[in-house]
Scaffold this motif. Structure first.
Motif, PDB file in Angstrom:
ATOM      1  N   LEU A  97       5.086  14.092 -63.050  1.00 50.67           N
ATOM      2  CA  LEU A  97       4.100  14.311 -61.998  1.00 50.67           C
ATOM      3  C   LEU A  97       3.036  15.282 -62.488  1.00 50.67           C
ATOM      4  N   GLU A  98       3.430  16.184 -63.381  1.00 48.31           N
ATOM      5  CA  GLU A  98       2.535  17.133 -64.023  1.00 48.31           C
ATOM      6  C   GLU A  98       2.918  17.190 -65.492  1.00 48.31           C
ATOM      7  N   LEU A  99       1.914  17.299 -66.358  1.00 48.47           N
ATOM      8  CA  LEU A  99       2.170  17.369 -67.796  1.00 48.47           C
ATOM      9  C   LEU A  99       1.075  18.181 -68.455  1.00 48.47           C
ATOM     10  N   GLU A 100       1.486  19.127 -69.273  1.00 50.38           N
ATOM     11  CA  GLU A 100       0.562  19.920 -70.074  1.00 50.38           C
ATOM     12  C   GLU A 100       1.149  20.018 -71.473  1.00 50.38           C
ATOM     13  N   VAL A 101       0.357  19.682 -72.476  1.00 48.97           N
ATOM     14  CA  VAL A 101       0.767  19.794 -73.875  1.00 48.97           C
ATOM     15  C   VAL A 101      -0.243  20.685 -74.577  1.00 48.97           C
ATOM     16  N   GLN A 102       0.253  21.725 -75.222  1.00 53.77           N
ATOM     17  CA  GLN A 102      -0.622  22.641 -75.947  1.00 53.77           C
ATOM     18  C   GLN A 102      -0.240  22.646 -77.421  1.00 53.77           C
ATOM     19  N   ASP A 103      -1.241  22.508 -78.275  1.00 52.37           N
ATOM     20  CA  ASP A 103      -1.040  22.622 -79.713  1.00 52.37           C
ATOM     21  C   ASP A 103      -1.165  24.098 -80.061  1.00 52.37           C
ATOM     22  N   GLU A 104      -0.075  24.702 -80.483  1.00 53.90           N
ATOM     23  CA  GLU A 104      -0.061  26.125 -80.833  1.00 53.90           C
ATOM     24  C   GLU A 104       0.042  26.329 -82.340  1.00 53.90           C
ATOM     25  N   SER A 105      -0.270  25.298 -83.097  1.00 51.25           N
ATOM     26  CA  SER A 105      -0.140  25.356 -84.547  1.00 51.25           C
ATOM     27  C   SER A 105      -0.967  26.475 -85.166  1.00 51.25           C
ATOM     28  N   HIS A 106      -2.134  26.729 -84.589  1.00 47.81           N
ATOM     29  CA  HIS A 106      -3.011  27.773 -85.132  1.00 47.81           C
ATOM     30  C   HIS A 106      -2.338  29.143 -85.125  1.00 47.81           C
ATOM     31  N   ARG A 107      -1.382  29.346 -84.257  1.00 46.16           N
ATOM     32  CA  ARG A 107      -0.668  30.624 -84.190  1.00 46.16           C
ATOM     33  C   ARG A 107       0.355  30.786 -85.317  1.00 46.16           C
ATOM     34  N   HIS A 108       0.621  29.708 -86.030  1.00 44.73           N
ATOM     35  CA  HIS A 108       1.697  29.715 -87.014  1.00 44.73           C
ATOM     36  C   HIS A 108       1.221  29.433 -88.434  1.00 44.73           C
ATOM     37  N   ARG A 109      -0.065  29.528 -88.667  1.00 41.21           N
ATOM     38  CA  ARG A 109      -0.579  29.320 -90.023  1.00 41.21           C
ATOM     39  C   ARG A 109       0.077  30.318 -90.954  1.00 41.21           C
ATOM     40  N   GLY A 110       0.496  29.841 -92.111  1.00 40.95           N
ATOM     41  CA  GLY A 110       1.161  30.697 -93.077  1.00 40.95           C
ATOM     42  C   GLY A 110       2.658  30.797 -92.850  1.00 40.95           C
ATOM     43  N   HIS A 111       3.128  30.341 -91.711  1.00 40.65           N
ATOM     44  CA  HIS A 111       4.558  30.324 -91.405  1.00 40.65           C
ATOM     45  C   HIS A 111       5.238  29.311 -92.319  1.00 40.65           C
ATOM     46  N   ALA A 112       6.355  29.673 -92.898  1.00 36.68           N
ATOM     47  CA  ALA A 112       7.039  28.792 -93.850  1.00 36.68           C
ATOM     48  C   ALA A 112       7.334  27.421 -93.247  1.00 36.68           C
ATOM     49  N   HIS A 155       3.250  22.976 -84.199  1.00 33.89           N
ATOM     50  CA  HIS A 155       3.962  23.750 -83.191  1.00 33.89           C
ATOM     51  C   HIS A 155       3.320  23.428 -81.843  1.00 33.89           C
ATOM     52  N   PHE A 156       4.134  23.045 -80.874  1.00 32.60           N
ATOM     53  CA  PHE A 156       3.623  22.626 -79.579  1.00 32.60           C
ATOM     54  C   PHE A 156       4.401  23.268 -78.442  1.00 32.60           C
ATOM     55  N   ALA A 157       3.757  23.349 -77.290  1.00 30.14           N
ATOM     56  CA  ALA A 157       4.397  23.793 -76.054  1.00 30.14           C
ATOM     57  C   ALA A 157       4.123  22.723 -75.005  1.00 30.14           C
ATOM     58  N   VAL A 158       5.159  22.338 -74.279  1.00 27.38           N
ATOM     59  CA  VAL A 158       4.994  21.358 -73.209  1.00 27.38           C
ATOM     60  C   VAL A 158       5.519  21.952 -71.907  1.00 27.38           C
ATOM     61  N   ARG A 159       4.836  21.615 -70.857  1.00 31.59           N
ATOM     62  CA  ARG A 159       5.269  21.952 -69.501  1.00 31.59           C
ATOM     63  C   ARG A 159       5.174  20.670 -68.710  1.00 31.59           C
ATOM     64  N   LEU A 160       6.295  20.269 -68.102  1.00 30.87           N
ATOM     65  CA  LEU A 160       6.257  19.044 -67.328  1.00 30.87           C
ATOM     66  C   LEU A 160       7.156  19.125 -66.115  1.00 30.87           C
ATOM     67  N   VAL A 161       6.764  18.378 -65.105  1.00 28.44           N
ATOM     68  CA  VAL A 161       7.512  18.256 -63.861  1.00 28.44           C
ATOM     69  C   VAL A 161       7.828  16.779 -63.702  1.00 28.44           C
ATOM     70  N   SER A 162       9.124  16.477 -63.551  1.00 25.06           N
ATOM     71  CA  SER A 162       9.533  15.080 -63.447  1.00 25.06           C
ATOM     72  C   SER A 162      10.769  14.954 -62.563  1.00 25.06           C
ATOM     73  N   GLU A 163      10.838  13.870 -61.817  1.00 30.33           N
ATOM     74  CA  GLU A 163      12.039  13.556 -61.031  1.00 30.33           C
ATOM     75  C   GLU A 163      13.252  13.391 -61.949  1.00 30.33           C
ATOM     76  N   ALA A 164      13.013  13.000 -63.186  1.00 32.71           N
ATOM     77  CA  ALA A 164      14.119  12.800 -64.134  1.00 32.71           C
ATOM     78  C   ALA A 164      14.920  14.080 -64.353  1.00 32.71           C
ATOM     79  N   PHE A 165      14.327  15.238 -64.046  1.00 34.29           N
ATOM     80  CA  PHE A 165      15.005  16.508 -64.263  1.00 34.29           C
ATOM     81  C   PHE A 165      15.806  16.992 -63.053  1.00 34.29           C
ATOM     82  N   ARG A 166      15.653  16.308 -61.922  1.00 35.68           N
ATOM     83  CA  ARG A 166      16.354  16.746 -60.711  1.00 35.68           C
ATOM     84  C   ARG A 166      17.868  16.712 -60.953  1.00 35.68           C
ATOM     85  N   GLY A 167      18.508  17.845 -60.665  1.00 38.28           N
ATOM     86  CA  GLY A 167      19.956  17.940 -60.818  1.00 38.28           C
ATOM     87  C   GLY A 167      20.421  18.143 -62.257  1.00 38.28           C
TER      88      GLY A 167
END
Length: 95
Positions: free
Chosen positions: A21-36, A44-56
């Protein structure tokens, strides 16, 4: 795959598998440059989502659903993934 293509691919797979019902995907790769772990070119990504599939479902089960939805992207394009998964009525609103 270019960064914007990765974000689009992540969104497409999550929408197809979990019908969020809600979805946000953020590319956070720039925060990890030089990281092994970023040396192989995966992002590197962050996701936030709201879904009926998660109920219970407990948090671990919700994360497993997200990983299953992303499938091979976890091996080819995603190095790290921060997941915030909620059922409707839970969690914080999108910014």
């Amino acid at each position: 795959m270019r960064p914007e293509e990765r974000v689009a691919a992540i969104e497409a797979r999550l929408r197809a598998a979990l019908a969020p019902l809600e979805l946000e995907v953020q590319d956070e790769s720039h925060r990890h440059r030089g990281h092994a772990g970023a040396a192989d070119g995966r992002g590197h990504f962050a996701v936030r989502l709201v879904s009926e599939a998660f109920r219970g479902q407990r948090p671990l089960a919700r994360h497993r659903l997200v990983y299953a939805a992303l499938g091979s992207l976890m091996e080819t394009d995603i190095h790290a993934l921060a997941i915030r998964a909620f059922a409707p009525g839970e969690g914080e609103p999108l910014d």
